[in-house]
Motif scaffolding. Structure first.
Motif, mmCIF file in Angstrom:
data_model
loop_
_atom_site.group_PDB
_atom_site.id
_atom_site.type_symbol
_atom_site.label_atom_id
_atom_site.label_comp_id
_atom_site.label_asym_id
_atom_site.label_seq_id
_atom_site.Cartn_x
_atom_site.Cartn_y
_atom_site.Cartn_z
ATOM 1 N N LEU A 1 40.097 49.568 49.219
ATOM 2 C CA LEU A 1 38.903 49.390 48.384
ATOM 3 C C LEU A 1 39.258 49.099 46.933
ATOM 4 C CD1 LEU A 1 37.453 50.237 50.940
ATOM 5 C CD2 LEU A 1 36.032 51.760 49.594
ATOM 6 N N THR A 2 40.273 49.768 46.400
ATOM 7 C CA THR A 2 40.679 49.441 45.028
ATOM 8 C C THR A 2 41.267 48.034 44.962
ATOM 9 O OG1 THR A 2 42.797 50.586 45.390
ATOM 10 C CG2 THR A 2 41.035 51.827 44.294
ATOM 11 N N GLU A 3 41.947 47.640 46.018
ATOM 12 C CA GLU A 3 42.488 46.282 46.098
ATOM 13 C C GLU A 3 41.354 45.248 46.078
ATOM 14 O OE1 GLU A 3 44.431 44.835 49.832
ATOM 15 O OE2 GLU A 3 46.253 44.995 48.616
ATOM 16 N N LEU B 1 32.665 41.368 43.281
ATOM 17 C CA LEU B 1 33.975 41.944 42.935
ATOM 18 C C LEU B 1 35.118 41.023 43.261
ATOM 19 C CD1 LEU B 1 33.436 45.626 44.194
ATOM 20 C CD2 LEU B 1 33.292 44.779 41.843
ATOM 21 N N THR B 2 34.915 40.155 44.264
ATOM 22 C CA THR B 2 35.951 39.188 44.661
ATOM 23 C C THR B 2 35.294 37.833 44.839
ATOM 24 O OG1 THR B 2 35.625 39.702 47.013
ATOM 25 C CG2 THR B 2 37.340 40.940 45.842
ATOM 26 N N THR B 3 36.122 36.827 44.940
ATOM 27 C CA THR B 3 35.607 35.460 45.130
ATOM 28 C C THR B 3 35.977 34.950 46.504
ATOM 29 O OG1 THR B 3 37.608 34.567 44.126
ATOM 30 C CG2 THR B 3 35.702 34.915 42.691
ATOM 31 N N LEU C 1 35.239 59.910 48.889
ATOM 32 C CA LEU C 1 35.525 59.035 47.756
ATOM 33 C C LEU C 1 34.212 58.847 46.999
ATOM 34 C CD1 LEU C 1 37.600 56.298 49.622
ATOM 35 C CD2 LEU C 1 38.534 57.891 47.948
ATOM 36 N N PHE C 2 34.315 58.681 45.677
ATOM 37 C CA PHE C 2 33.101 58.556 44.865
ATOM 38 C C PHE C 2 33.280 57.401 43.877
ATOM 39 C CE2 PHE C 2 29.735 60.399 41.995
ATOM 40 C CZ PHE C 2 28.721 60.446 42.951
ATOM 41 N N ALA D 1 34.103 44.216 56.864
ATOM 42 C CA ALA D 1 32.753 44.370 56.309
ATOM 43 C C ALA D 1 32.818 44.772 54.840
ATOM 44 C CB ALA D 1 31.968 45.408 57.116
ATOM 45 N N TRP D 2 33.781 45.631 54.478
ATOM 46 C CA TRP D 2 33.967 46.010 53.076
ATOM 47 C C TRP D 2 34.356 44.777 52.236
ATOM 48 C CZ3 TRP D 2 32.443 50.181 50.618
ATOM 49 C CH2 TRP D 2 32.303 51.398 51.301
#
Length: 397
Positions: free
Chosen positions: A317-319, A395-397, A333-334, A385-386
């Motif tokens: 997720l951070t990636e 957040l991403t392209t 996680l928050f 799905a994430w």
């Protein structure tokens, strides 16, 4: 009006939570449960440790006469003594079973503690983000919840924020470590400074102030971390906890309340707690579960499995661009919501078949909670799905 106005208001204000779960059921019915990724509930997906089944079989094969009858409202003496022995080892406190009351889970213990100490209008400080039921429990007993934020980056205790809201009506401060929903574990120095702050305020206000430590996740912490015990730092402290998470027994409703043996007016507090355990209608903790957990105070589910799930989600997720503090305990996680409106983001996640809880439900708009007490296989299956969600959120392209 058919029910109390206050209860109707609480139900209506929580209606968006109902709608979220209803949407999850709708998605499962359309797409199949295997194609919906539910991270909403903090309900352990693991089974109790093998020692639980062994002790259960032993009790069934060798029942003790009278083992299902009433006992002292505080619980069986041998169970209370077993709990006290472990607390003594962990905290260094001179504990006995006389400072323990067996309860119907941590929620039962917290309600007993609040009923025992609160007068009408007394204030109880809760630290945001917080477990949403705290406000209801405080209200149950005539108290007034007062919110103090933790550090918004680390979710560690903010002493200045707590001090700013302590008044002549403050009766208690609730801390929850490891924390739901953030996974934060409060540092030893923070607890020491909290104890000093409470002592100073007690002298200034000439008023006893309790620190209630809510600890159902106390054995779920990672990376070799040492979990400091509240009794070592705060004299007027109370632990409320359960075996819902460490033994994976949430449905059995077995927990306890323990008072610091250095507490001012300890005997009176314990007498009050036993009385309230009875008169709140709990009467006593489940008899069979007391017999079982008395032998299992050093047992736990596999914490490494939770840590592996944390690491998978945190890494990917951070990636993908999600921003979050790496949790040190519990199984949540928050992250920060990519949108200012966390409820809007959670609704977007539903379009990708991902079910989450908005931070607004924990007094923390702008965040969302992920409960990773789910199958590892589901976590891995959810990653595409994430990625799709991260792209939709910009957040991403």
């Amino acid at each position: 009006m058919a029910i109390a106005a206050k209860i109707q208001m609480y139900i209506e204000n929580a209606s968006w939570i109902r709608r979220m779960f209803e949407e999850g059921e709708r998605l499962r019915s359309i797409h199949g449960a295997e194609n919906v990724y539910d991270f909403t509930l903090g309900n352990p997906n693991v089974e109790p440790p093998p020692e639980f089944a062994e002790e259960f079989r032993r009790l069934a094969a060798e029942p003790m006469p009278g083992m299902h009858r009433y006992m002292s409202n505080a619980g069986y003496d041998d169970c209370r003594a077993a709990v006290a022995a472990v607390i003594a080892e962990d905290s260094g406190a001179q504990m006995t079973g006389g400072q323990v009351v067996m309860t119907c889970g941590a929620s039962g213990a917290l309600n007993v503690a609040l009923k025992t100490i609160l007068n009408q209008g007394d204030e109880v400080i809760i630290l945001a983000p917080y477990f949403v039921e705290y406000k209801f429990y405080i209200d149950n007993h005539g108290g007034v919840p007062v919110v103090a934020w933790t550090d918004r980056e680390t979710f560690q205790i903010d002493l200045a924020a707590i001090e700013a809201v302590i008044t002549g009506k403050t009766r208690a401060i609730i801390v929850n470590t490891p924390n739901n929903p953030t996974g934060a574990v409060y540092h030893e120095e923070s607890l020491r400074e909290l104890g000093l702050l409470v002592q100073r305020k007690e002298r200034e206000l000439e008023r006893q102030i309790y620190v209630i430590s809510d600890e159902p996740y106390a054995r779920i912490f990672y990376d070799g971390l040492r979990l400091p015990h509240i009794f070592a730092y705060v004299d007027n402290s109370i632990v409320v906890t359960s075996h819902s998470k460490d033994l994976a027994l949430p449905g059995e409703r077995i927990g306890y309340l323990a008072a610091n043996p250095r507490m001012t007016h300890l005997a009176l507090f314990m007498e009050g707690a036993v009385f309230c355990n009875r008169t709140l209608g709990y009467v006593n903790a489940p008899a069979l579960m007391q017999r079982l957990v008395a032998k299992l105070q050093r047992c736990s589910v596999d914490i490494d499995a939770y840590q592996e799930k944390r690491d998978i989600l945190y890494h990917y997720l951070t990636e993908m661009g999600f921003s979050m503090t790496r949790p040190a305990g519990a199984f949540y996680l928050f992250p920060r919501s990519p949108f200012a409106d966390d409820v809007e983001f959670v609704r977007l996640a539903q379009q990708h078949h991902i079910l989450l809880v908005p931070g607004s439900g924990f007094g923390a708009p702008g965040f969302f909670r992920i409960a990773y007490c789910v199958d590892k296989e589901m976590i891995e299956r959810s990653l595409p799905a994430w990625r799709s969600l991260a792209k939709s959120a910009g957040l991403t392209t």
